[in-house]
Motif scaffolding. Structure first.
Motif, PDB file in Angstrom:
ATOM      1  N   GLY A  68      14.448  -5.417   1.468  1.00  0.00           N
ATOM      2  CA  GLY A  68      15.376  -4.487   1.945  1.00  0.00           C
ATOM      3  C   GLY A  68      14.445  -2.960   1.742  1.00  0.00           C
ATOM      4  N   HIS A  69      14.107  -2.221   3.029  1.00  0.00           N
ATOM      5  CA  HIS A  69      13.639  -1.105   2.452  1.00  0.00           C
ATOM      6  C   HIS A  69      13.800   0.228   3.715  1.00  0.00           C
ATOM      7  CE1 HIS A  69       9.386  -2.726   4.613  1.00  0.00           C
ATOM      8  NE2 HIS A  69      10.509  -2.081   5.490  1.00  0.00           N
ATOM      9  N   GLU A  70      15.249  -0.273   4.166  1.00  0.00           N
ATOM     10  CA  GLU A  70      15.964   0.686   5.211  1.00  0.00           C
ATOM     11  C   GLU A  70      17.147   1.197   4.655  1.00  0.00           C
ATOM     12  OE1 GLU A  70      13.536  -0.328   9.380  1.00  0.00           O
ATOM     13  OE2 GLU A  70      15.458  -0.971   8.924  1.00  0.00           O
ATOM     14  N   ILE A  71      17.280   2.111   3.651  1.00  0.00           N
ATOM     15  CA  ILE A  71      18.516   1.992   2.734  1.00  0.00           C
ATOM     16  C   ILE A  71      19.268   3.340   2.732  1.00  0.00           C
ATOM     17  CG2 ILE A  71      19.137   2.649   0.426  1.00  0.00           C
ATOM     18  CD1 ILE A  71      16.754   0.393  -0.314  1.00  0.00           C
ATOM     19  N   VAL A  72      20.430   3.439   3.083  1.00  0.00           N
ATOM     20  CA  VAL A  72      21.340   4.444   3.282  1.00  0.00           C
ATOM     21  C   VAL A  72      22.464   4.499   2.495  1.00  0.00           C
ATOM     22  CG1 VAL A  72      22.724   5.799   4.816  1.00  0.00           C
ATOM     23  CG2 VAL A  72      20.639   5.325   5.593  1.00  0.00           C
ATOM     24  N   GLY A  73      22.637   5.394   1.549  1.00  0.00           N
ATOM     25  CA  GLY A  73      23.683   5.106   0.637  1.00  0.00           C
ATOM     26  C   GLY A  73      24.622   6.521   0.051  1.00  0.00           C
ATOM     27  N   ARG A  74      25.396   6.605  -0.607  1.00  0.00           N
ATOM     28  CA  ARG A  74      25.762   7.623  -1.445  1.00  0.00           C
ATOM     29  C   ARG A  74      25.629   7.815  -2.847  1.00  0.00           C
ATOM     30  NH1 ARG A  74      29.470  10.650   0.887  1.00  0.00           N
ATOM     31  NH2 ARG A  74      30.112   9.054   2.506  1.00  0.00           N
ATOM     32  N   ALA A  91      22.405   9.697   0.873  1.00  0.00           N
ATOM     33  CA  ALA A  91      20.912   9.907   0.932  1.00  0.00           C
ATOM     34  C   ALA A  91      20.153   8.621   1.391  1.00  0.00           C
ATOM     35  CB  ALA A  91      20.616   9.933  -0.793  1.00  0.00           C
ATOM     36  N   ALA A  92      18.924   8.609   1.331  1.00  0.00           N
ATOM     37  CA  ALA A  92      18.157   7.444   1.780  1.00  0.00           C
ATOM     38  C   ALA A  92      16.966   7.157   1.386  1.00  0.00           C
ATOM     39  CB  ALA A  92      17.841   7.606   3.292  1.00  0.00           C
ATOM     40  N   VAL A  93      16.393   5.749   1.153  1.00  0.00           N
ATOM     41  CA  VAL A  93      15.421   5.540   0.631  1.00  0.00           C
ATOM     42  C   VAL A  93      14.555   4.288   1.665  1.00  0.00           C
ATOM     43  CG1 VAL A  93      14.294   4.202  -1.500  1.00  0.00           C
ATOM     44  CG2 VAL A  93      16.136   5.614  -1.717  1.00  0.00           C
ATOM     45  N   GLY A  94      13.065   4.749   1.721  1.00  0.00           N
ATOM     46  CA  GLY A  94      12.541   3.854   2.819  1.00  0.00           C
ATOM     47  C   GLY A  94      11.537   2.946   1.836  1.00  0.00           C
ATOM     48  N   CYS A  95      10.181   2.910   2.374  1.00  0.00           N
ATOM     49  CA  CYS A  95       9.556   1.677   1.993  1.00  0.00           C
ATOM     50  C   CYS A  95       9.093   1.836   0.510  1.00  0.00           C
ATOM     51  CB  CYS A  95       8.576   1.663   2.899  1.00  0.00           C
ATOM     52  SG  CYS A  95       9.129   1.332   4.589  1.00  0.00           S
ATOM     53  N   MET A  96       8.867   3.276  -0.049  1.00  0.00           N
ATOM     54  CA  MET A  96       8.136   3.385  -1.318  1.00  0.00           C
ATOM     55  C   MET A  96       9.237   4.000  -2.065  1.00  0.00           C
ATOM     56  SD  MET A  96       5.214   5.570   0.205  1.00  0.00           S
ATOM     57  CE  MET A  96       6.056   6.755   1.355  1.00  0.00           C
ATOM     58  N   VAL A  97       9.130   3.788  -3.341  1.00  0.00           N
ATOM     59  CA  VAL A  97       9.911   4.300  -4.458  1.00  0.00           C
ATOM     60  C   VAL A  97       9.253   4.999  -5.564  1.00  0.00           C
ATOM     61  CG1 VAL A  97      11.769   2.957  -4.307  1.00  0.00           C
ATOM     62  CG2 VAL A  97       9.939   2.025  -5.740  1.00  0.00           C
ATOM     63  N   ASP A  98       7.832   4.960  -5.277  1.00  0.00           N
ATOM     64  CA  ASP A  98       6.941   5.687  -6.250  1.00  0.00           C
ATOM     65  C   ASP A  98       5.515   5.781  -6.087  1.00  0.00           C
ATOM     66  OD1 ASP A  98       6.718   7.183  -8.844  1.00  0.00           O
ATOM     67  OD2 ASP A  98       6.976   5.395 -10.124  1.00  0.00           O
ATOM     68  N   SER A  99       4.747   6.756  -6.796  1.00  0.00           N
ATOM     69  CA  SER A  99       3.227   6.775  -6.504  1.00  0.00           C
ATOM     70  C   SER A  99       2.766   7.421  -7.633  1.00  0.00           C
ATOM     71  CB  SER A  99       2.919   7.466  -4.943  1.00  0.00           C
ATOM     72  OG  SER A  99       3.205   8.890  -5.309  1.00  0.00           O
ATOM     73  N   ASP A 100       1.554   7.930  -7.921  1.00  0.00           N
ATOM     74  CA  ASP A 100       0.969   8.523  -9.036  1.00  0.00           C
ATOM     75  C   ASP A 100       1.372  10.031  -9.121  1.00  0.00           C
ATOM     76  OD1 ASP A 100      -1.045   9.652  -7.374  1.00  0.00           O
ATOM     77  OD2 ASP A 100      -2.352   7.861  -7.818  1.00  0.00           O
ATOM     78  N   GLY A 101       1.495  10.704  -7.865  1.00  0.00           N
ATOM     79  CA  GLY A 101       1.816  12.029  -7.562  1.00  0.00           C
ATOM     80  C   GLY A 101       0.621  12.961  -7.797  1.00  0.00           C
ATOM     81  N   THR A 102      -0.521  12.227  -8.418  1.00  0.00           N
ATOM     82  CA  THR A 102      -1.562  13.215  -8.658  1.00  0.00           C
ATOM     83  C   THR A 102      -2.882  13.178  -7.689  1.00  0.00           C
ATOM     84  OG1 THR A 102      -2.477  11.536 -10.191  1.00  0.00           O
ATOM     85  CG2 THR A 102      -1.130  13.311 -11.073  1.00  0.00           C
ATOM     86  N   CYS A 103      -3.058  11.943  -7.073  1.00  0.00           N
ATOM     87  CA  CYS A 103      -4.371  11.692  -5.968  1.00  0.00           C
ATOM     88  C   CYS A 103      -4.317  12.869  -5.011  1.00  0.00           C
ATOM     89  CB  CYS A 103      -4.451  10.446  -5.813  1.00  0.00           C
ATOM     90  SG  CYS A 103      -3.274   9.901  -4.506  1.00  0.00           S
ATOM     91  N   PRO A 104      -5.396  12.828  -4.152  1.00  0.00           N
ATOM     92  CA  PRO A 104      -5.455  13.619  -3.024  1.00  0.00           C
ATOM     93  C   PRO A 104      -4.398  13.277  -2.098  1.00  0.00           C
ATOM     94  CG  PRO A 104      -7.635  13.027  -3.500  1.00  0.00           C
ATOM     95  CD  PRO A 104      -6.554  12.278  -4.337  1.00  0.00           C
ATOM     96  N   CYS A 164      12.328   3.087   8.037  1.00  0.00           N
ATOM     97  CA  CYS A 164      10.877   1.962   8.534  1.00  0.00           C
ATOM     98  C   CYS A 164      10.704   2.392   9.877  1.00  0.00           C
ATOM     99  CB  CYS A 164      11.036   0.727   7.515  1.00  0.00           C
ATOM    100  SG  CYS A 164       9.634  -0.286   7.999  1.00  0.00           S
ATOM    101  N   ALA A 165      11.510   1.532  10.691  1.00  0.00           N
ATOM    102  CA  ALA A 165      10.987   1.678  12.127  1.00  0.00           C
ATOM    103  C   ALA A 165      11.046   3.012  12.644  1.00  0.00           C
ATOM    104  CB  ALA A 165      12.222   0.902  12.946  1.00  0.00           C
ATOM    105  N   GLY A 166      12.131   3.875  12.080  1.00  0.00           N
ATOM    106  CA  GLY A 166      11.642   5.277  12.492  1.00  0.00           C
ATOM    107  C   GLY A 166      10.502   6.134  12.299  1.00  0.00           C
ATOM    108  N   ILE A 167      10.184   5.946  10.920  1.00  0.00           N
ATOM    109  CA  ILE A 167       9.094   6.898  10.517  1.00  0.00           C
ATOM    110  C   ILE A 167       7.657   6.052  10.868  1.00  0.00           C
ATOM    111  CG2 ILE A 167       9.169   5.768   8.129  1.00  0.00           C
ATOM    112  CD1 ILE A 167       7.911   9.369   8.959  1.00  0.00           C
ATOM    113  N   THR A 168       7.732   4.760  10.961  1.00  0.00           N
ATOM    114  CA  THR A 168       6.619   4.050  11.495  1.00  0.00           C
ATOM    115  C   THR A 168       6.060   4.306  12.930  1.00  0.00           C
ATOM    116  OG1 THR A 168       7.206   2.231  10.199  1.00  0.00           O
ATOM    117  CG2 THR A 168       5.732   1.695  11.990  1.00  0.00           C
ATOM    118  N   THR A 169       7.223   4.790  13.852  1.00  0.00           N
ATOM    119  CA  THR A 169       6.783   5.049  15.284  1.00  0.00           C
ATOM    120  C   THR A 169       6.993   6.691  15.206  1.00  0.00           C
ATOM    121  OG1 THR A 169       9.245   4.927  15.655  1.00  0.00           O
ATOM    122  CG2 THR A 169       7.757   3.362  16.081  1.00  0.00           C
ATOM    123  N   TYR A 170       7.523   7.416  14.496  1.00  0.00           N
ATOM    124  CA  TYR A 170       7.326   9.061  14.670  1.00  0.00           C
ATOM    125  C   TYR A 170       5.977   9.475  14.323  1.00  0.00           C
ATOM    126  CZ  TYR A 170       8.686  13.664  13.626  1.00  0.00           C
ATOM    127  OH  TYR A 170       8.903  15.182  13.574  1.00  0.00           O
TER     128      TYR A 170
END
Ligand SMILES: [Zn+2]
Ligand SMILES: [Zn+2]
Length: 355
Positions: A68-74, A91-104, A164-170
Motif C-alpha cells: 500500500g503506497h496510495e495513502i490518505v489519512g488524518r 495528509a497523504a503519503v505516496g511511494c517513498m517515506v525517506d531518502s538521504d536528503g543530501t545527494c544531488p 502513485c497512479a497520479g504522480i506516475t502519469t503527471y
C-alpha cells in the motif's frame, strides 16, 4: 530506544498466502515525524506484484509484507519540529517515506532517484529494523518531508490513487511539456491511463486514447479524450502517423511499441510507465528519422507530487474508484488481474476496525 505502538494491518506471509489480519508496530513520532490515521489506501498493481514476489530478480519481497503506497489519512500527532502539519489535517503519503536528503537528486527534489531512497513498504526500516510496512494498516508514522498536503475539496477515496497512479502519469507529462495545443496519446485505459487522460485534458492538450477494446470508447470520451483509436485497426492507426507530440504508454503486457513510435512527429517523445517483462525491440530508424525519443519515468519527486495534488485541487481531479472494505482485498487482486475495475480500488480503512 524507539518506543512503539501497535496498529492493525493486513499482511501476506508468503507469495501464495494471500492477505490476512496482522498486528504491526509503528514508531512513536520523533521530532520530525507526522503520525497519520489512514482513511483510504489505493490498490496499485505493484502491491500485487510485491505480495506475490513477482519482481524477485530485482526487488525480492520480505515477508510478512504490508503493501500500500496510495495513502490518505488524518494527522493524529506531530513531532515538536514539524511545521507543515498539525493534528486534524488531511495528509497523504505516496511511494517513498525517506531518502538521504543530501545527494544531488534529493537536493533537486528528485527523491525518487536517490540511491538511498526508502520505499513505503518492503524497504529496510532504519527506525525499527526489519522492513517498512505500507498503507494496508490503521496508521503510519512518516518524516514530515515525505508527507503531502491534500486539497480540501478532493474526495478522499478518489484522492488516494493520486499518490502513485497520479504522480506516475503527471510527472512525465510535465517533464515533456504537455500544454495547450499539444497532441497527446495515451496507450491503455487502466489505473494509470485513466489518470493520464484526465491530466492531459486538464492541461489543454488534444487527447487521443488507444485501446484494444472498442467498448472502452464511451468511457474514454467521458474521462476527457477527444478521440479514441482502436489500436488493432491499422487504417485508424495510419491516419495518425507522425502527428503526436507526446505519447504515454501505460501498458504492462507485451505489445508492439513501434506502432506508437511511428505516430510521433518530429521531436516527439514516447514515455513508458508500464513495465513489460520482456525487453522491447525498437528499430533505430524509427527514432533517427524524426529525432524522436523513447524514455521511461518512475513516480515523481516530493515537490512535484505536491504540485500535482494542488493541480488536482484546482481542477477537481481524482481517480475513478471502487471503494472496498479491507476484507475484500484478496478478491480485489483477482479482479485486478482481469482489469475488472473502473479504474482503481480504494480501501476504506474504517473496515479494519471490524476485525
Ligand atoms: Zn504504485
Ligand atoms: Zn538522496
Amino acid at each position: 530506544m524507539t518506543t512503539t505502538k501497535k496498529v492493525p494491518a493486513y499482511a501476506a506471509q508468503s507469495a501464495t498466502s494471500g492477505l490476512a489480519p496482522l498486528s504491526i508496530m509503528r514508531r512513536e513520532p520523533s521530532p520530525e515525524d507526522v503520525e497519520i490515521e489512514i482513511l483510504f489506501c489505493g490498490i496499485c498493481h505493484s502491491d500485487l506484484h510485491s505480495v506475490r514476489n513477482e519482481w524477485s530478480e530485482f526487488m525480492a519481497t520480505n515477508y510478512p509484507i504490508v503493501p500500500g503506497h496510495e495513502i490518505v489519512g488524518r494527522v493524529t500527532r506531530v513531532g515538536s519540529a514539524v511545521t507543515k502539519f498539525k493534528a486534524g489535517d488531511v495528509a497523504a503519503v505516496g511511494c517513498m517515506v525517506d531518502s538521504d536528503g543530501t545527494c544531488p537528486q534529493c537536493k533537486a527534489g528528485l527523491e525518487q532517484f536517490c540511491p538511498n531512497m526508502i520505499l513505503t513498504f518492503n524497504s529496510p526500516d532504519k527506525h525499527l529494523g526489519g522492513f517498512t510496512y505500507g498503507g494496508y494498516s490503521g496508521g503510519i508514522v512518516v518524516d514530515e518531508h515525505f508527507v503531502l498536503r491534500v486539497p480540501f475539496n478532493l474526495n478522499l477515496a478518489g484522492a488516494a490513487p493520486l499518490l502513485c497512479a497520479g504522480i506516475t502519469t503527471y510527472s512525465p507529462m510535465h517533464h515533456w511539456g504537455v500544454t495547450k495545443g499539444k497532441k497527446v496519446g495515451v496507450v491503455g485505459l487502466g489505473g494509470l491511463g485513466h489518470m493520464a487522460v484526465k491530466f492531459a485534458h486538464a492541461l489543454g492538450a488534444h487527447v487521443v486514447v488507444f485501446t484494444t477494446s472498442p467498448n472502452k470508447k464511451e468511457d474514454a470520451l467521458r474521462l476527457g479524450a477527444d478521440e479514441v483509436v482502436v489500436s488493432r485497426n491499422a487504417d485508424e492507426m495510419k491516419k495518425h502517423a507522425g502527428s503526436f507530440d507526446f505519447i504515454l504508454d501505460a501498458v504492462s503486457a507485451d505489445h508492439d511499441i513501434n506502432a506508437y513510435i511511428n505516430l510521433l512527429g518530429i521531436d516527439g517523445n514516447l514515455t513508458l510507465v508500464g513495465a513489460p517483462a520482456k525487453p522491447l525491440s525498437v528499430p533505430a530508424f524509427g527514432l533517427i528519422a524524426r529525432r524522436r525519443s523513447f524514455s521511461g519515468s518512475m513516480i515523481g519527486g516530493i515537490p512535484e507530487t505536491q504540485e500535482m495534488l494542488d493541480f488536482c485541487g484546482k481542477h477537481n481531479i481524482t481517480a475513478d474508484v471502487e471503494v472496498i472494505p479491507i476484507q475484500k482485498v484478496n478478491e480485489a487482486y483477482e479482479r485486478l488481474l482481469k482489469s475488472d475495475v473502473k479504474y482503481r480500488f480504494s480501501i476504506d480503512m474504517a473496515s479494519l476496525k471490524s476485525e
